[in-house]
Structure formats: structure tokens, C-alpha cells
Design an enzyme around this catalytic site. Structure first.
Site, PDB file in Angstrom:
ATOM      1  CG  HIS A 123      -1.897   0.984   1.412  1.00  0.00           C
ATOM      2  ND1 HIS A 123      -1.625   2.287   1.771  1.00  0.00           N
ATOM      3  CD2 HIS A 123      -3.242   0.904   1.268  1.00  0.00           C
ATOM      4  CE1 HIS A 123      -2.763   2.967   1.842  1.00  0.00           C
ATOM      5  NE2 HIS A 123      -3.761   2.160   1.529  1.00  0.00           N
ATOM      6  CG  ASP A 200       0.802  -2.123   6.228  1.00  0.00           C
ATOM      7  OD1 ASP A 200      -0.143  -2.228   7.032  1.00  0.00           O
ATOM      8  OD2 ASP A 200       0.705  -1.530   5.145  1.00  0.00           O
ATOM      9  CD  GLN A 203      -6.611  -4.424   4.489  1.00  0.00           C
ATOM     10  OE1 GLN A 203      -7.528  -5.158   4.864  1.00  0.00           O
ATOM     11  NE2 GLN A 203      -6.819  -3.182   4.093  1.00  0.00           N
ATOM     12  CE  LYS A 226      -7.135   0.081   6.443  1.00  0.00           C
ATOM     13  NZ  LYS A 226      -7.841   0.421   5.205  1.00  0.00           N
ATOM     14  CB  CYS A 366      -3.710   3.202  -1.601  1.00  0.00           C
ATOM     15  SG  CYS A 366      -5.003   4.378  -1.290  1.00  0.00           S
TER      16      CYS A 366
HETATM   17  N1  PMP Z   1      -1.580  -0.537   4.680  1.00  0.00           N
HETATM   18  C1  PMP Z   1      -2.541  -1.305   4.161  1.00  0.00           C
HETATM   19  C2  PMP Z   1      -2.187  -2.697   3.711  1.00  0.00           C
HETATM   20  C3  PMP Z   1      -3.837  -0.829   4.056  1.00  0.00           C
HETATM   21  O1  PMP Z   1      -4.794  -1.597   3.552  1.00  0.00           O
HETATM   22  C4  PMP Z   1      -4.129   0.482   4.503  1.00  0.00           C
HETATM   23  C5  PMP Z   1      -5.521   1.075   4.374  1.00  0.00           C
HETATM   24  N2  PMP Z   1      -6.180   0.768   3.187  1.00  0.00           N
HETATM   25  C6  PMP Z   1      -3.087   1.240   5.046  1.00  0.00           C
HETATM   26  C7  PMP Z   1      -1.838   0.694   5.119  1.00  0.00           C
HETATM   27  C8  PMP Z   1      -3.318   2.628   5.529  1.00  0.00           C
HETATM   28  O2  PMP Z   1      -4.222   2.656   6.581  1.00  0.00           O
HETATM   29  P1  PMP Z   1      -4.837   4.049   7.054  1.00  0.00           P
HETATM   30  O3  PMP Z   1      -5.393   4.719   5.853  1.00  0.00           O
HETATM   31  O4  PMP Z   1      -5.904   3.644   8.032  1.00  0.00           O
HETATM   32  O5  PMP Z   1      -3.727   4.811   7.701  1.00  0.00           O
END
Ligand code: PMP
Length: 415
Positions: A123, A200, A203, A226, A366
């Protein structure tokens, strides 16, 4: 399949509504999950009874708010099995936590010629902070690529991580393809070469039991929203000795020891990294979300989602014109499934599914470098959580058939 969690629906009033005259099927959990009443009530209770700023006050509400906030920290500590509460830093979310590490640990420890290894499935939140750090420091950013099955190429990984590597940063689970990455193995490999491992967990933490001690990760970031907590709150776990050696991220109230006119000292952990008034109610709500998940049991949450994926994936792949990206083996999947339908733009697919009451996301998620690597501009993405059921999977399949027929014939009535 395990359908025991389906009655949880009553805890999520938002799910009990119609959208476009159809019962809502919410399959956008990878973007944000829904909140159960228990989380909403924890927020309301905090604001109605205990709200005050934390740590600074001696009055009763300030003491209660402080106790609530620190109790939430201990709940999150237990949730990921962190050794100490001081290693649990409250952040704005996963993005904030990863930026914190890149800006502090990275700034202090990366020099010209060093190497940072990430994967092509990251991401942007676990990509741009390292990319920009590498640019600032004249370090080299290296990417682990994928097998045809959407998994990390571990042979390449073993070549890429060398004694020049200082940081390895990889998602525990992909937000696009649902791939679960072997984080424990990657952390061990990083350590063999004297590098640190940053996970990270955006997920993974909401969907499986995560034990940061067992994984032996050095840092691990995730978001509250999440895992059914509020937005604007998340956690960065870091090993004490690393956090202590790092400079602060932001400066201001709460994070200081003493402030003199021309220099200052910093507070102990975790406050050194919590500058300014934090999202106190958010932390309390996140604590309630951790309680909710703990009461169900993360193994059960994972088994439930796994059962849905086992059921859905072969049926989805069997639809003529559907391409699924990521591991073929359902056992290697979280409940996140990326797909396309014929050459339809995924935004059109998502709009058509919404007409059937089925909420999925479409876009690059993203993860533009991943899209580019896969030769795509976008995909549709269905992502399941503990309150979804096999019936929801069926609704997705039916709605996809409808969508196909609609675009084949111009209208769903012509079938
Ligand atoms: N890493 C991953 C794998 C994600 O799926 C996300 C959110 N889609 C993020 C980082 C970023 O999370 P946040 O927007 O809540 O900071």
C-alpha cells in the site's frame, strides 16, 4: 461453513438497511469496517461520563479519562501480545505509524548506500515513506516481486536482503490480493543480516491472531477503523530498545521531560511519541473493538472468513469473464478478493453492483506500483469481515451475473 457469526448482524445496525431497494451487502471492509454497538456505546459513554484531557489533571474526570486511555493501551497490548504497554504508541492510524518509523528510526539510522527492501504489493502507506527516506538519504530502495500466484517471490527475497539492508518493510496481508505474507520468516531473514523488520498490519490485525513477540517484528503498525474501532486512531508497536533510541516524531505538549529556552528533554515511552492531545475517545473505542474481537476469538474470525473465501473463490473464478488476482489457494487468502469482469471498467462494475445493494470498492487501492506490475489500471475488490455470511457471497455472485447480463444486453431485463 461456519455461519455461527452471522447473528452478529444485530450488533451492527448500519448493516440492516436497504440500498437501491436491496438489502445492503457490505463488502468494503478492507477500506473500513463497520462498528458494532459496543464500540459506539463505549464512545458515547466516554463522552457522557469521563471526558477530560489526560495525564495533566488532578481532578476526578481527568483521572478517569487517563485511566480509560491507559486501560485501552493495555487492551491493545494484550490484543497483539506486546511485552509492555509502553511499547504501544497510539497514532492516527497505520499510515501515521509507518511515517513515524521512517521519519525517526529511518532519519537516525539510514545513510547513503544503505538498502531498504519492501515489496511490490505494498500500500502507498508502506511505500512512499520508504521511497522518500531513500531519496533523502541517498539510500537504495529494492522491491520484492511476486510469483504468478500473487505471493512474494521468496527466492528473490533471499537474494535481495543482504548485509547492506537496514530496513525490511512488508505488509502482513495485501489490501488488494488478500495474500498473507510470511512475516515471521521475513523478520528472521532481516535479523540474520542485521536489519530491522517493519510490519504493516492494517489488513492482518483485524482478521487473524497477531502475536508480535512470536513474529519477532521490530515495528508493527495498524489502524483502528479496519478492526471496527473509530477512525483517527491506530497503534504502532515497537520494541522498547528501538523506541528509546529513536528521536521524537513530533514536538509539543505531553511528549517532554523538561523544556528550557534552548533545549529540551523527552518524556518516557510511550509519551515521547504522543505529542499533543491524542484521540482519547478513539483509543477508548479501539479498546472496545479489541474487547469485541477478543470475546469472539481471532481464530474464529479467521476461520469464518476463510470459510467464505473457500466457498466463494472457486465460484467466482468459474464465472466466464471474471479474472481473480492473487493466490489461487483459498487457504493463502484473507477475505480480500480483487477481480475484474471482462474488459469492463471496475468503476462500472462497482456501480452496477451497488445497484444490487452490494458495496465493493474499485480503483488502484492505493497500490499503483502493484497495478503497474500486474499490467492493470484498476480492479474491483470485495472484502469480507466477521459479520458477512455465505449468503453475502451468493449475493455478490448473483449481482455479478446480473452485471454481466446487463452489459452484454444493455439491460438486465433482456435476459
Ligand atoms: N496498509 C494497508 C495494507 C492498508 O490496507 C491500509 C488502508 N487501506 C493502510 C496501510 C493505511 O491505513 P490508514 O489509511 O488507516 O492509515
Amino acid at each position: 461453513m461456519a455461519n455461527t457469526l452471522s447473528k452478529l448482524n444485530q450488533d451492527f445496525p448500519i448493516l440492516n438497511q436497504t440500498v437501491n431497494d436491496e438489502q445492503l451487502v457490505y463488502l468494503d471492509n478492507a477500506a473500513t469496517a463497520q462498528r458494532p454497538n459496543q464500540v459506539i456505546e463505549a464512545l458515547t459513554h466516554f463522552y457522557q461520563t469521563d471526558n477530560a484531557n489526560v495525564h495533566r489533571g488532578v481532578h476526578t474526570l481527568a483521572e478517569r479519562a487517563t485511566a480509560d486511555y491507559e486501560e485501552a493501551r493495555r487492551k491493545l497490548q494484550a490484543f497483539i501480545n506486546a511485552p509492555e504497554p509502553e511499547e504501544v504508541i497510539f497514532t492516527k492510524g497505520c499510515t501515521d505509524g509507518l511515517n513515524l518509523v521512517a521519519s525517526t528510526y529511518g532519519e537516525a539510522n539510514i545513510k547513503a548506500g544503505d538498502e531498504i527492501v519492501i515489496s511490490i504489493m505494498e500500500h502507498h502507506s508502506n511505500l512512499i515513506p520508504w521511497q522518500q527516506l531513500a531519496i533523502r538519504k541517498h539510500a537504495t530502495l529494492k522491491y520484492i516481486h511476486l510469483t504468478d500466484d500473487g505471493e512474494l517471490d521468496l527466492d528473490e527475497t533471499a537474494q535481495l536482503i543482504t548485509d547492506k539492508t537496514k530496513i525490511v518493510a512488508v505488509a502482513h496481508a495485501s489490501n488488494v490480493m488478500g495474500t498473507v505474507n510470511p512475516v515471521k520468516q521475513l523478520a528472521a531473514l532481516a535479523h540474520q543480516h542485521g536489519a530491522i523488520f517493519v510490519g504493516d498490519g492494517a489488513q492482518s490485525v483485524p482478521h487473524m491472531k497477531v502475536d508480535v513477540q512470536d513474529l519477532d517484528v521490530d515495528f508493527y503498525a495498524f489502524s483502528g477503523h479496519k478492526m471496527m474501532g473509530p477512525t483517527g486512531i491506530g497503534v504502532l508497536y515497537g520494541k522498547r530498545e528501538l523506541l528509546e533510541a529513536m528521536p521524537p516524531y513530533q514536538f509539543g505538549g505531553e511528549m517532554i521531560g523538561f523544556v528550557h529556552q534552548f533545549d529540551s528533554t523527552w518524556a518516557e515511552l510511550p509519551y515521547k511519541f504522543e505529542a499533543g492531545t491524542q484521540n482519547i475517545a478513539g483509543a477508548v473505542g479501539l479498546g472496545a473493538a479489541a474487547d469485541y474481537l477478543t470475546n469472539i476469538g481471532m481464530d474464529q474470525v479467521q476461520a469464518h472468513e476463510q470459510a467464505i473465501v473457500n466457498y466463494l473463490l472457486p465460484k467466482l473464478e468459474a464465472i466466464d469473464g471474471v479474472t481473480v488476482y492473487g493466490p489461487q489457494d483459498p487457504a493463502k487468502h484473507t477475505g480480500v478478493i480483487a477481480f475484474n469482469l471482462n474488459d469492463l471498467h471496475p468503476h462500472d462494475v462497482a456501480t452496477a453492483l451497488d445497484m444490487e445493494g452490494v458495496a465493493v470498492r474499485a480503483g488502484h487501492h492505493c497500490a499503483q506500483p502493484l497495478m503497474e506490475y500486474l499490467g492493470l489500471t484498476a480492479t474491483a475488490r470485495a472484502s469480507f469481515y466477521l459479520y458477512n455470511t455465505q449468503a453475502d457471497a451468493d449475493r455478490l455472485l448473483e449481482a455479478l451475473q446480473e452485471t454481466k447480463e446487463f452489459f452484454n444486453h444493455g439491460t438486465s431485463e433482456t435476459k
